[in-house]
Motif scaffolding. Structure first.
Motif, mmCIF file in Angstrom:
data_model
loop_
_atom_site.group_PDB
_atom_site.id
_atom_site.type_symbol
_atom_site.label_atom_id
_atom_site.label_comp_id
_atom_site.label_asym_id
_atom_site.label_seq_id
_atom_site.Cartn_x
_atom_site.Cartn_y
_atom_site.Cartn_z
ATOM 1 N N ASP A 61 -3.258 -3.008 -9.690
ATOM 2 C CA ASP A 61 -3.286 -5.610 -9.933
ATOM 3 C C ASP A 61 -2.041 -6.222 -8.998
ATOM 4 O O ASP A 61 -2.498 -6.892 -8.784
ATOM 5 C CB ASP A 61 -3.007 -5.471 -11.404
ATOM 6 N N ARG A 62 -1.278 -5.093 -8.633
ATOM 7 C CA ARG A 62 0.031 -5.782 -7.034
ATOM 8 C C ARG A 62 -0.336 -4.850 -6.300
ATOM 9 O O ARG A 62 0.728 -5.555 -5.466
ATOM 10 C CB ARG A 62 1.161 -5.787 -8.425
ATOM 11 N N ALA A 63 -1.875 -4.315 -5.937
ATOM 12 C CA ALA A 63 -1.677 -3.946 -4.728
ATOM 13 C C ALA A 63 -2.052 -4.304 -3.829
ATOM 14 O O ALA A 63 -3.576 -5.538 -4.164
ATOM 15 C CB ALA A 63 -1.987 -2.472 -4.582
ATOM 16 N N ARG A 64 -2.370 -5.478 -2.877
ATOM 17 C CA ARG A 64 -2.826 -5.699 -1.815
ATOM 18 C C ARG A 64 -3.746 -4.945 -1.789
ATOM 19 O O ARG A 64 -4.481 -3.957 -1.721
ATOM 20 C CB ARG A 64 -1.956 -5.944 -0.490
ATOM 21 N N ARG A 65 -5.106 -6.219 -0.536
ATOM 22 C CA ARG A 65 -6.936 -5.296 -1.289
ATOM 23 C C ARG A 65 -7.672 -6.034 0.114
ATOM 24 O O ARG A 65 -8.986 -5.341 0.674
ATOM 25 C CB ARG A 65 -7.517 -6.222 -2.048
ATOM 26 N N ASP A 66 -6.900 -6.400 0.923
ATOM 27 C CA ASP A 66 -7.339 -6.390 2.445
ATOM 28 C C ASP A 66 -7.959 -5.223 3.940
ATOM 29 O O ASP A 66 -7.753 -6.390 4.984
ATOM 30 C CB ASP A 66 -6.720 -8.222 2.810
ATOM 31 N N LEU A 67 -6.632 -4.670 3.465
ATOM 32 C CA LEU A 67 -6.318 -3.532 4.287
ATOM 33 C C LEU A 67 -7.514 -2.389 4.880
ATOM 34 O O LEU A 67 -7.564 -2.161 3.750
ATOM 35 C CB LEU A 67 -4.734 -2.494 4.743
ATOM 36 N N ALA A 68 -7.898 -2.779 6.000
ATOM 37 C CA ALA A 68 -9.005 -1.222 6.572
ATOM 38 C C ALA A 68 -8.591 -0.296 6.892
ATOM 39 O O ALA A 68 -8.620 1.463 6.953
ATOM 40 C CB ALA A 68 -10.047 -1.994 7.302
ATOM 41 N N ILE A 69 -7.517 -0.400 7.524
ATOM 42 C CA ILE A 69 -6.689 0.129 8.295
ATOM 43 C C ILE A 69 -5.074 0.287 7.900
ATOM 44 O O ILE A 69 -4.451 -0.746 7.716
ATOM 45 C CB ILE A 69 -6.273 0.116 10.013
ATOM 46 N N GLN A 70 -4.829 1.438 7.888
ATOM 47 C CA GLN A 70 -2.831 1.992 7.082
ATOM 48 C C GLN A 70 -2.175 2.814 8.520
ATOM 49 O O GLN A 70 -3.211 3.055 8.613
ATOM 50 C CB GLN A 70 -2.987 1.650 5.777
ATOM 51 N N VAL A 71 -1.178 2.609 7.598
ATOM 52 C CA VAL A 71 0.117 3.198 8.742
ATOM 53 C C VAL A 71 0.756 3.620 7.487
ATOM 54 O O VAL A 71 1.970 2.683 7.483
ATOM 55 C CB VAL A 71 0.769 2.174 9.543
ATOM 56 N N PRO A 72 0.881 4.160 7.210
ATOM 57 C CA PRO A 72 1.790 4.990 5.568
ATOM 58 C C PRO A 72 2.761 4.675 5.941
ATOM 59 O O PRO A 72 3.109 5.734 7.248
ATOM 60 C CB PRO A 72 0.644 6.427 4.778
ATOM 61 N N ARG A 73 4.050 4.835 5.317
ATOM 62 C CA ARG A 73 5.683 4.577 5.968
ATOM 63 C C ARG A 73 5.940 6.825 6.142
ATOM 64 O O ARG A 73 6.765 6.770 6.799
ATOM 65 C CB ARG A 73 6.394 3.985 5.143
ATOM 66 N N MET A 91 3.575 -7.968 -1.227
ATOM 67 C CA MET A 91 3.169 -7.810 -0.019
ATOM 68 C C MET A 91 1.944 -8.804 0.146
ATOM 69 O O MET A 91 1.123 -9.107 -0.139
ATOM 70 C CB MET A 91 2.658 -6.109 0.560
ATOM 71 N N SER A 92 2.420 -9.316 1.522
ATOM 72 C CA SER A 92 2.007 -10.618 1.866
ATOM 73 C C SER A 92 0.928 -10.256 2.930
ATOM 74 O O SER A 92 1.947 -9.439 4.025
ATOM 75 C CB SER A 92 2.887 -11.897 2.370
ATOM 76 N N ALA A 93 0.626 -11.603 3.183
ATOM 77 C CA ALA A 93 -0.526 -11.041 4.441
ATOM 78 C C ALA A 93 0.359 -11.113 5.950
ATOM 79 O O ALA A 93 -0.092 -9.645 6.943
ATOM 80 C CB ALA A 93 -1.313 -12.416 4.872
ATOM 81 N N PRO A 108 -2.629 2.765 -2.597
ATOM 82 C CA PRO A 108 -2.996 1.852 -3.734
ATOM 83 C C PRO A 108 -3.944 0.518 -3.291
ATOM 84 O O PRO A 108 -4.468 -0.004 -3.542
ATOM 85 C CB PRO A 108 -1.844 1.601 -4.666
ATOM 86 N N VAL A 109 -4.219 0.518 -1.494
ATOM 87 C CA VAL A 109 -4.165 -0.691 -1.107
ATOM 88 C C VAL A 109 -5.237 0.016 -0.326
ATOM 89 O O VAL A 109 -5.499 0.999 0.128
ATOM 90 C CB VAL A 109 -2.900 -1.140 0.007
ATOM 91 N N ARG A 110 -6.406 -0.881 -0.898
ATOM 92 C CA ARG A 110 -7.592 -0.824 -0.809
ATOM 93 C C ARG A 110 -8.650 -1.947 -1.560
ATOM 94 O O ARG A 110 -8.201 -2.598 -2.261
ATOM 95 C CB ARG A 110 -8.035 0.596 -1.302
#
Length: 164
Positions: free
Chosen positions: A78-90, A1-3, A104-106
């Motif tokens: 190790d393949r999760a992005r690390r920069d999201l503070a707020i997420q909208v799970p699908r 996942m990219s920025a 895993p995004v944290r």
């Protein structure tokens, strides 16, 4: 996942310039899943038999583990992005803070699962009940104690309200 792969309502934050700590990966987890979308949403949803391969240097640390029916496994997504503070799970359409989710995004993509130990063969453990990509780095293994690790009255309010 990219920025640029950010869902409406999600909030990314800048990451620190350097890390605060170092860790050792003690092995790898082998699963049938090579793409995130193929992983089970809940580790108990899959009956897949997976393996934990512990590095040779830590083989002696497995002494006695075969007496455990269940283990607490900590691993590095190790393949999760690390920069999201707020997420909208699908599978939910509402924004949530990363610390209110099991995603895993944290900032530190540490995941945990309670797995059933099926068999030990040297430094390879056959397990069920995990939800990570093949080759995921292993951080730690601990025995699961139902007497101290289970919290039968635990609640996640936003998840409980979803079923109403």
């Amino acid at each position: 996942m990219s920025a640029s792969d950010i869902r409406p309502g999600e909030v990314a934050v800048p990451l620190p310039d350097r890390f605060d700590a170092e860790i050792y990966f003690i092995g790898r987890i082998r699963t049938p899943w090579t793409r995130r979308e193929d992983c089970p949403k809940n580790p108990r949803e899959s009956g897949a038999i997976c393996t934990i391969e512990v590095n040779e240097r830590w083989a002696d640390a497995l002494t006695g583990i075969e007496t455990c029916s269940h283990l607490l496994v900590l691993y590095w997504m190790d393949r999760a992005r690390r920069d999201l503070a707020i997420q909208v799970p699908r599978h939910y359409d509402e924004a949530r803070g990363s610390f209110a989710l099991r995603s895993p995004v944290r900032p530190n993509p540490i995941a945990t699962s309670v797995v059933r130990l099926i068999e030990r063969n040297g430094r390879v453990l056959s397990i069920s009940g995990i939800d990570c990509l093949d080759g995921t780095p292993l951080l730690d293994i601990k025995p699961y104690f139902a007497s101290t690790d289970a919290a039968p009255d635990a609640e996640v309010g936003w998840h409980a309200r979803r079923g109403r």
